[in-house]
Design a protein around this motif. Structure first.
Motif, mmCIF file in Angstrom:
data_model
loop_
_atom_site.group_PDB
_atom_site.id
_atom_site.type_symbol
_atom_site.label_atom_id
_atom_site.label_comp_id
_atom_site.label_asym_id
_atom_site.label_seq_id
_atom_site.Cartn_x
_atom_site.Cartn_y
_atom_site.Cartn_z
ATOM 1 N N GLN A 127 0.818 -1.193 0.000
ATOM 2 C CA GLN A 127 0.000 0.000 0.000
ATOM 3 C C GLN A 127 0.866 1.262 0.000
ATOM 4 O OE1 GLN A 127 -3.419 -0.104 -0.314
ATOM 5 N NE2 GLN A 127 -2.954 -2.262 -0.661
ATOM 6 N N ALA A 128 0.258 2.337 -0.453
ATOM 7 C CA ALA A 128 0.944 3.630 -0.426
ATOM 8 C C ALA A 128 1.116 4.095 1.012
ATOM 9 C CB ALA A 128 0.137 4.663 -1.211
ATOM 10 N N ASN A 129 2.164 4.856 1.240
ATOM 11 C CA ASN A 129 2.388 5.427 2.565
ATOM 12 C C ASN A 129 1.245 6.380 2.907
ATOM 13 O OD1 ASN A 129 3.735 6.319 4.957
ATOM 14 N ND2 ASN A 129 4.563 8.063 3.819
ATOM 15 N N SER A 130 0.646 6.190 4.057
ATOM 16 C CA SER A 130 -0.480 7.032 4.464
ATOM 17 C C SER A 130 -0.059 8.102 5.464
ATOM 18 C CB SER A 130 -1.595 6.168 5.066
ATOM 19 O OG SER A 130 -1.117 5.469 6.213
ATOM 20 N N GLY A 131 1.256 8.288 5.615
ATOM 21 C CA GLY A 131 1.757 9.318 6.507
ATOM 22 C C GLY A 131 2.394 8.781 7.764
ATOM 23 N N GLU A 132 2.449 7.458 7.885
ATOM 24 C CA GLU A 132 3.005 6.875 9.103
ATOM 25 C C GLU A 132 4.531 6.920 9.130
ATOM 26 O OE1 GLU A 132 2.510 3.430 6.166
ATOM 27 O OE2 GLU A 132 1.367 5.226 6.774
ATOM 28 N N ARG A 133 5.147 7.170 7.983
ATOM 29 C CA ARG A 133 6.607 7.265 7.961
ATOM 30 C C ARG A 133 7.035 8.392 7.029
ATOM 31 N NH1 ARG A 133 8.843 1.792 5.036
ATOM 32 N NH2 ARG A 133 10.793 2.924 5.385
ATOM 33 N N ASP A 134 8.177 8.982 7.348
ATOM 34 C CA ASP A 134 8.690 10.059 6.510
ATOM 35 C C ASP A 134 10.137 9.825 6.082
ATOM 36 O OD1 ASP A 134 10.093 10.595 8.844
ATOM 37 O OD2 ASP A 134 9.071 12.479 9.274
ATOM 38 N N ASP A 135 10.659 8.631 6.338
ATOM 39 C CA ASP A 135 12.020 8.296 5.914
ATOM 40 C C ASP A 135 12.007 7.785 4.478
ATOM 41 O OD1 ASP A 135 10.612 5.968 6.687
ATOM 42 O OD2 ASP A 135 12.492 4.889 7.056
ATOM 43 N N LEU A 136 11.306 8.501 3.599
ATOM 44 C CA LEU A 136 11.082 8.057 2.230
ATOM 45 C C LEU A 136 11.439 9.149 1.236
ATOM 46 C CD1 LEU A 136 7.479 6.554 2.641
ATOM 47 C CD2 LEU A 136 9.631 5.266 2.622
ATOM 48 N N ALA A 137 11.641 8.742 0.000
ATOM 49 C CA ALA A 137 11.613 9.634 -1.152
ATOM 50 C C ALA A 137 10.692 8.972 -2.164
ATOM 51 C CB ALA A 137 12.999 9.836 -1.741
ATOM 52 N N TYR A 138 9.838 9.759 -2.815
ATOM 53 C CA TYR A 138 8.887 9.223 -3.776
ATOM 54 C C TYR A 138 9.453 9.351 -5.184
ATOM 55 C CZ TYR A 138 5.464 9.442 0.036
ATOM 56 O OH TYR A 138 4.793 9.286 1.228
ATOM 57 N N LEU A 139 9.442 8.242 -5.935
ATOM 58 C CA LEU A 139 10.057 8.187 -7.253
ATOM 59 C C LEU A 139 9.023 7.796 -8.297
ATOM 60 C CD1 LEU A 139 12.480 8.070 -5.284
ATOM 61 C CD2 LEU A 139 13.494 6.333 -6.776
ATOM 62 N N SER A 140 9.145 8.380 -9.484
ATOM 63 C CA SER A 140 8.285 7.983 -10.598
ATOM 64 C C SER A 140 9.044 8.125 -11.910
ATOM 65 C CB SER A 140 7.001 8.828 -10.636
ATOM 66 O OG SER A 140 7.304 10.204 -10.745
ATOM 67 N N CYS A 141 8.925 7.100 -12.737
ATOM 68 C CA CYS A 141 9.610 7.063 -14.030
ATOM 69 C C CYS A 141 8.571 7.208 -15.146
ATOM 70 C CB CYS A 141 10.365 5.749 -14.177
ATOM 71 S SG CYS A 141 11.237 5.572 -15.751
ATOM 72 N N MET A 142 8.906 8.038 -16.145
ATOM 73 C CA MET A 142 8.046 8.210 -17.313
ATOM 74 C C MET A 142 8.863 7.949 -18.579
ATOM 75 S SD MET A 142 5.646 11.438 -16.306
ATOM 76 C CE MET A 142 7.025 12.581 -16.267
ATOM 77 N N PRO A 143 9.171 6.682 -18.857
ATOM 78 C CA PRO A 143 10.109 6.353 -19.938
ATOM 79 C C PRO A 143 9.575 6.641 -21.332
ATOM 80 C CG PRO A 143 9.093 4.367 -19.072
ATOM 81 C CD PRO A 143 8.660 5.482 -18.172
ATOM 82 N N TRP A 144 8.288 6.945 -21.452
ATOM 83 C CA TRP A 144 7.698 7.244 -22.753
ATOM 84 C C TRP A 144 7.736 8.721 -23.110
ATOM 85 C CZ3 TRP A 144 5.317 5.333 -18.411
ATOM 86 C CH2 TRP A 144 4.535 6.239 -17.696
ATOM 87 N N LEU A 145 8.252 9.560 -22.201
ATOM 88 C CA LEU A 145 8.142 11.005 -22.402
ATOM 89 C C LEU A 145 9.476 11.698 -22.130
ATOM 90 C CD1 LEU A 145 6.201 13.387 -22.957
ATOM 91 C CD2 LEU A 145 5.763 13.467 -20.489
ATOM 92 N N ASP A 146 9.924 12.490 -23.104
ATOM 93 C CA ASP A 146 11.101 13.352 -22.912
ATOM 94 C C ASP A 146 10.581 14.735 -22.539
ATOM 95 O OD1 ASP A 146 13.720 14.301 -22.891
ATOM 96 O OD2 ASP A 146 13.618 14.885 -25.008
ATOM 97 N N TYR A 147 10.347 14.934 -21.258
ATOM 98 C CA TYR A 147 9.692 16.164 -20.805
ATOM 99 C C TYR A 147 10.712 17.267 -20.499
ATOM 100 C CZ TYR A 147 10.993 14.698 -16.043
ATOM 101 O OH TYR A 147 11.689 14.328 -14.918
#
Length: 208
Positions: A127-147
């Motif tokens: 499940q997605a983090n619901s705020g119980e921890r903050d020792d995170l970095a959120y990452l997302s890849c968009m390999p179809w787009l040269d933005y």
């Protein structure tokens, strides 16, 4: 989570922290292009470009102490290790979330990342983090787009978890590069730290 509390009486950025905490929109995003020519060559050796980018992002974050800091109301904490959290498409057609702890050794990191991502892909969706921890970095890849730029939906001015996005690999005159974006909270991170992040991430990409 292993962390320590930052002493605001001695922290050089305490004044900036207090100032930007008053903003309604304290986040900003910087996009830079990173060279992935070496990574393309390493792909022929069996190195996963995706997991190598995860590693480089982790290396960049851990090279900059401010990117490992979070605030909880008026208390600032510094984490020793940040876990990388990314969305993972599942075999069932939906997506889940993987949580990959960063380690400085690429081979170790790569094996652990593959195992954790495969687990989510095969249906063990976390499940997605619901705020119980903050020792995170959120990452997302968009390999179809040269933005050229991007920002993220954020729940409010109190969210201080960094976001990192990266896009399509593009060939230019025999070399390859990609866009990468770091989005941060200005109460914790200034432009100098953003620049240091991109330098460290590039160095890690060149070293895998």
């Amino acid at each position: 989570m292993t962390h320590h509390i930052v002493d605001l009486e001695t922290w050089p950025r305490a004044a900036q922290f207090r100032f930007f905490r008053t903003y309604d929109k304290p986040h900003y995003a910087v996009t830079s292009r990173l060279d992935v020519t070496h990574l393309i060559k390493r792909k022929g050796d069996g190195v996963s470009p995706y997991r190598a980018c995860l590693y480089a992002i982790g290396a960049g974050i851990h090279a900059v102490p401010e990117l490992c800091m979070r605030f909880r109301d008026d208390v600032v904490v510094a984490h020793e290790m940040i876990t990388l959290s990314m969305t993972v498409p599942t075999d069932a057609g939906s997506f889940g979330y993987a949580y990959v702890p960063y380690t400085a050794d690429f081979v170790t990191f790569d094996a652990q990342a593959k195992a954790l991502i495969d687990e989510v892909t095969e249906g063990g969706a976390l499940q997605a983090n619901s705020g119980e921890r903050d020792d995170l970095a959120y990452l997302s890849c968009m390999p179809w787009l040269d933005y050229t730029s991007i920002n993220n939906a954020l729940p409010g001015p109190g969210d201080c978890i960094p976001r990192v996005s990266w896009g399509k690999f593009v060939e230019r005159d025999g070399r390859w590069d990609m866009a990468m974006t770091l989005e941060v909270h200005h109460a914790l991170v200034d432009g100098a730290q953003v620049g240091a992040y991109f330098l460290a991430a590039q160095s890690a990409l060149d070293a895998v």
